[in-house]
Motif scaffolding. Sequence first.
Motif, PDB file in Angstrom:
ATOM      1  N   ALA A   3       0.841  -1.193   0.000  1.00 21.51           N
ATOM      2  CA  ALA A   3       0.000   0.000   0.000  1.00 21.51           C
ATOM      3  C   ALA A   3       0.878   1.244   0.000  1.00 21.51           C
ATOM      4  O   ALA A   3       2.071   1.180   0.337  1.00 21.51           O
ATOM      5  CB  ALA A   3      -0.914   0.002   1.221  1.00 21.51           C
ATOM      6  N   SER A   4       0.301   2.375  -0.365  1.00 24.89           N
ATOM      7  CA  SER A   4       1.072   3.618  -0.413  1.00 24.89           C
ATOM      8  C   SER A   4       1.573   4.031   0.972  1.00 24.89           C
ATOM      9  O   SER A   4       2.554   4.757   1.091  1.00 24.89           O
ATOM     10  CB  SER A   4       0.210   4.736  -0.996  1.00 24.89           C
ATOM     11  OG  SER A   4      -0.973   4.909  -0.230  1.00 24.89           O
ATOM     12  N   SER A   5       0.926   3.557   2.027  1.00 26.31           N
ATOM     13  CA  SER A   5       1.337   3.884   3.391  1.00 26.31           C
ATOM     14  C   SER A   5       2.627   3.179   3.793  1.00 26.31           C
ATOM     15  O   SER A   5       3.243   3.519   4.807  1.00 26.31           O
ATOM     16  CB  SER A   5       0.232   3.501   4.374  1.00 26.31           C
ATOM     17  OG  SER A   5       0.033   2.090   4.373  1.00 26.31           O
ATOM     18  N   GLY A   6       3.043   2.172   3.019  1.00 27.78           N
ATOM     19  CA  GLY A   6       4.211   1.374   3.366  1.00 27.78           C
ATOM     20  C   GLY A   6       3.863   0.012   3.912  1.00 27.78           C
ATOM     21  O   GLY A   6       4.718  -0.866   4.033  1.00 27.78           O
TER      22      GLY A   6
ATOM     23  N   PRO B  19       3.524  -0.106   8.268  1.00 25.60           N
ATOM     24  CA  PRO B  19       4.007   1.188   7.775  1.00 25.60           C
ATOM     25  C   PRO B  19       4.950   1.832   8.775  1.00 25.60           C
ATOM     26  O   PRO B  19       5.165   1.295   9.870  1.00 25.60           O
ATOM     27  CB  PRO B  19       2.705   2.002   7.630  1.00 25.60           C
ATOM     28  CG  PRO B  19       1.810   1.415   8.670  1.00 25.60           C
ATOM     29  CD  PRO B  19       2.124  -0.055   8.717  1.00 25.60           C
ATOM     30  N   GLU B  20       5.509   2.997   8.411  1.00 25.64           N
ATOM     31  CA  GLU B  20       6.459   3.662   9.297  1.00 25.64           C
ATOM     32  C   GLU B  20       5.833   4.022  10.642  1.00 25.64           C
ATOM     33  O   GLU B  20       6.509   4.058  11.663  1.00 25.64           O
ATOM     34  CB  GLU B  20       7.003   4.930   8.631  1.00 25.64           C
ATOM     35  CG  GLU B  20       7.928   4.645   7.461  1.00 25.64           C
ATOM     36  CD  GLU B  20       8.552   5.918   6.913  1.00 25.64           C
ATOM     37  OE1 GLU B  20       8.399   6.981   7.566  1.00 25.64           O
ATOM     38  OE2 GLU B  20       9.182   5.852   5.850  1.00 25.64           O
ATOM     39  N   THR B  21       4.525   4.273  10.650  1.00 20.85           N
ATOM     40  CA  THR B  21       3.855   4.624  11.906  1.00 20.85           C
ATOM     41  C   THR B  21       3.644   3.420  12.809  1.00 20.85           C
ATOM     42  O   THR B  21       3.332   3.576  13.992  1.00 20.85           O
ATOM     43  CB  THR B  21       2.492   5.275  11.604  1.00 20.85           C
ATOM     44  OG1 THR B  21       1.727   4.387  10.764  1.00 20.85           O
ATOM     45  CG2 THR B  21       2.680   6.609  10.886  1.00 20.85           C
TER      46      THR B  21
END
Length: 238
Positions: free
Chosen positions: A99-102, A140-142
């Motif tokens: 996904a674009s979020s990672g 994702p990074e978060t």
Amino acid sequence: MFTSPVKRCRTRSLGLPAFLVACLAFASPVWGQSVSVGADVVSRYVWRGVDFGESMAVQPAVTFGAGGLEFGAWGSYSISASGASANENDLWATYTVAASSGLSVSFGFTDYYFPAPDAHDGFGSGDAHTLEVSLGFSGPETFPVTLFGGVLPDGGDLYVEAGVPFAVSDVDVALHMGFVGGESDFYGTEGAALVNMGVTASKGLQVTETFEVPVMVAWILNPDQDRAHLVFGFSIAP
């Protein structure tokens, strides 16, 4: 890549012919897209908490990729004659949806093959191959966590691992913890067990202005075997 336990029973998998058909089905969109080659040199070959071969090893790899699809070959070869029974030559394939979020999810399989000098089954024998089907998740990074689950379809042996990557200064660090779901000849466990926990630190070693060698040190504990390992390794790639 760390891999391989003490003598594992060879459960019957799909067998070589079916595996090659699967690889050929994947191959058409991959050839000519991207290719990477390289090798790791490690002080010990530790696979999911188990020292496999009790010696230094060279681990060559070739990977073909196209979009989210990757497949290739990976091996581990002991530099000691006494560790030759631990030599390994695997074929594998994964498909990753990102996904674009990672966030990403990966589906894969690995065909484990051990070309030991005294092996009774040749490469063409289905009994010489053990197949693992796997599912992986990377946050994702978060929420930077990784989850992996692998199962042997024939024996039902289950391995699950969770990891947390982070950085300290300019060093990449990762914590991991792996479990086996029950009694398993493949993993050498008598029941559900924690077999693999530890920390890995990696960093690029600058050799010249344009050439860098990735190096890593991993401390690994296998509570089920009551044994700890400290592994050093470096990678070579064009």
